[in-house]
Write a protein that holds these residues in place. Sequence first.
Motif, PDB file in Angstrom:
ATOM      1  N   ARG A 280     -11.094   4.225 -14.504  1.00 31.82           N
ATOM      2  CA  ARG A 280     -10.967   3.120 -15.466  1.00 31.82           C
ATOM      3  C   ARG A 280      -9.707   2.290 -15.206  1.00 31.82           C
ATOM      4  NH1 ARG A 280     -10.484   4.103 -21.903  1.00 31.82           N
ATOM      5  NH2 ARG A 280      -8.397   4.769 -21.276  1.00 31.82           N
ATOM      6  N   SER A 281      -8.570   2.963 -14.949  1.00 34.01           N
ATOM      7  CA  SER A 281      -7.299   2.243 -14.812  1.00 34.01           C
ATOM      8  C   SER A 281      -6.967   1.880 -13.370  1.00 34.01           C
ATOM      9  CB  SER A 281      -6.160   3.090 -15.380  1.00 34.01           C
ATOM     10  OG  SER A 281      -5.946   4.233 -14.564  1.00 34.01           O
ATOM     11  N   ARG A 282      -7.557   2.612 -12.392  1.00 37.40           N
ATOM     12  CA  ARG A 282      -7.312   2.406 -10.972  1.00 37.40           C
ATOM     13  C   ARG A 282      -5.875   2.713 -10.589  1.00 37.40           C
ATOM     14  NH1 ARG A 282     -12.339   2.445  -9.869  1.00 37.40           N
ATOM     15  NH2 ARG A 282     -11.930   1.603  -7.774  1.00 37.40           N
ATOM     16  N   VAL A 283      -5.204   3.546 -11.360  1.00 36.44           N
ATOM     17  CA  VAL A 283      -3.801   3.905 -11.116  1.00 36.44           C
ATOM     18  C   VAL A 283      -3.678   5.423 -11.143  1.00 36.44           C
ATOM     19  CG1 VAL A 283      -1.432   3.779 -11.984  1.00 36.44           C
ATOM     20  CG2 VAL A 283      -2.928   1.771 -12.131  1.00 36.44           C
ATOM     21  N   PHE A 284      -2.963   6.002 -10.164  1.00 39.17           N
ATOM     22  CA  PHE A 284      -2.732   7.445 -10.134  1.00 39.17           C
ATOM     23  C   PHE A 284      -1.633   7.807 -11.117  1.00 39.17           C
ATOM     24  CE2 PHE A 284      -4.759   6.700  -6.064  1.00 39.17           C
ATOM     25  CZ  PHE A 284      -5.616   7.795  -5.943  1.00 39.17           C
ATOM     26  N   ARG A 285      -1.987   8.682 -12.064  1.00 40.40           N
ATOM     27  CA  ARG A 285      -1.022   9.166 -13.053  1.00 40.40           C
ATOM     28  C   ARG A 285      -1.419  10.574 -13.465  1.00 40.40           C
ATOM     29  NH1 ARG A 285      -0.076   5.363 -18.112  1.00 40.40           N
ATOM     30  NH2 ARG A 285       0.915   7.313 -18.711  1.00 40.40           N
ATOM     31  N   PRO A 286      -0.477  11.328 -14.023  1.00 35.61           N
ATOM     32  CA  PRO A 286      -0.817  12.681 -14.513  1.00 35.61           C
ATOM     33  C   PRO A 286      -1.471  12.620 -15.887  1.00 35.61           C
ATOM     34  CG  PRO A 286       1.521  12.266 -14.833  1.00 35.61           C
ATOM     35  CD  PRO A 286       0.977  11.070 -14.094  1.00 35.61           C
TER      36      PRO A 286
END
Length: 528
Positions: A280-286
């Motif tokens: 959904r966000s297209r960003v790598f995060r924990p």
Amino acid sequence: MVPTPSPATPLARRKLPIGIQTFSEIREEGYYYVDKSGMAVDLAHTGKYYFLSRPRRFGKSLLLDTFKDLFEGRQELFTGLAAETRWDWTQKHPVIRVSLSDGVLRNRAELDQRLAEILLDNQKNLGVTCTHQSLGGQFGELIALAHQKTGQRAVVLIDEYDKPILDNITNSPVALEMREGLKNLYSVLKGSDAHLKFVFLTGVSKFSKVSLFSGLNNLTDITLDAHYSALCGYTDADVETVFAPELEGLDREEIRQWYNGYNWLGTSVYNPFDLLLLFRSRVFRPYWFETGTPTFLVKLLSERQFFTPDLARLHSSMALLSTFDVDQIEPEALLFQAGYLTVHQSSEPLPGQWVYTLGYPNREVESSLNAALLGGLGAPERSSFETRLQLIDLLKTVNLGGLKDLFHAFYASISHDWYRKNELAHFEGYYASIFYSYFAALGLDIRLEDTTNKGRIDMAVLFNGQVFLFEFKVVELTPEGRALQQLQDKGYADKYQSRGEPIHLIGVEFSKASRNIVGFEVQTLSKY
């Protein structure tokens, strides 16, 4: 749970099921879903009482929804799925659903009230009325009445069976009250066997049968059953097929490194929560880690003086992994059951003597957990974050002198009052634990106790086309000047020659007396 797309419903037009609660909603609304119905049928056909432990946000509730819709005979929801042709849709069973996932219960009275509400809701759903006053009596009566009314034995599905205990785990008296209250309910299942068709319990932790499931000796624990390792979660094949339209623009290997790797002796899986939010966000995060700070775990590891590098390669027995109760909490069991460690390997050195090698499942957990552990080692979040930023710059520029100054300043910044209140300063591995956790918190490629033909390297870090080899010593335990010498004498660099990259040998020596680094020697070897 997602079927093969048809021309009429292109997969690329389906939505991400973030926030969707039930299997039926996902099917009816056309969301992505992964078909686990075949494994659900296998379980229903081969057994009666099951228990499954999985970390939070792994789809346990959705699995129970699948069982509910199967046993209620909702054939329309399984069109095109494995269960469609393998299930007897003429048989419909009454389903009793007990979910303790919502809210936080603070005492036994609140627990009893919530259980009473759940039992009342089930009576309304099934169209029966219980007359018994006690919770245990009502539960047993509900099961019997459901069987009597429908002529079919009942199905009991219990979700997050342990949450009231875990929510109060830092308050032992309340946690024990919760355990006894739940035991009072669950013990009814044994006496209701004649009225039961199928029972499935899920939760995060695995409490002993004696403490919580009195007499339910036929409860089959499938937590470490290789066949059901992928019962919850998405496999690599699922990501490649079901979610293929979502992969564009994302590094496929990076997705694996960040979110894959959870394993229960079979196929490794991704955490669904992480993947859906990434898509959904297209960003790598924990994403998963951020939903629950492991404060109690950090405190427990600090109190037990746990050597943090061991978390990357921890050996355990089945008994130790299963040892969890209010008054007996082993760090290995908590780390494994909560999802911070997973099974990397199993071996049987002697018949019946199994050894399980545990480690971090992926980069998300390794970096996030070590960042949290730094707080328990005396590093406030703000200062440790700034130190990590500086560490990245120093590694990129290969400023090894700056690396020494950075860690010397950090150890010096820990207040005397902190040492006075914590026994960690007397722990031999304390200083090396901090050093390692700073690197691990960056999510770098770290090799611990890396084996060579002449010994083991304490820590190898591969980053930005450079190889950093570390050896740690405590001068009160070994003569000064030995750390770098050992790296040289053992020829530890030989293993990395084939990489064709600069290799930096770094000997780090700590002193418990001065509470700081007292030796930091470096030798850089040119490209081979």
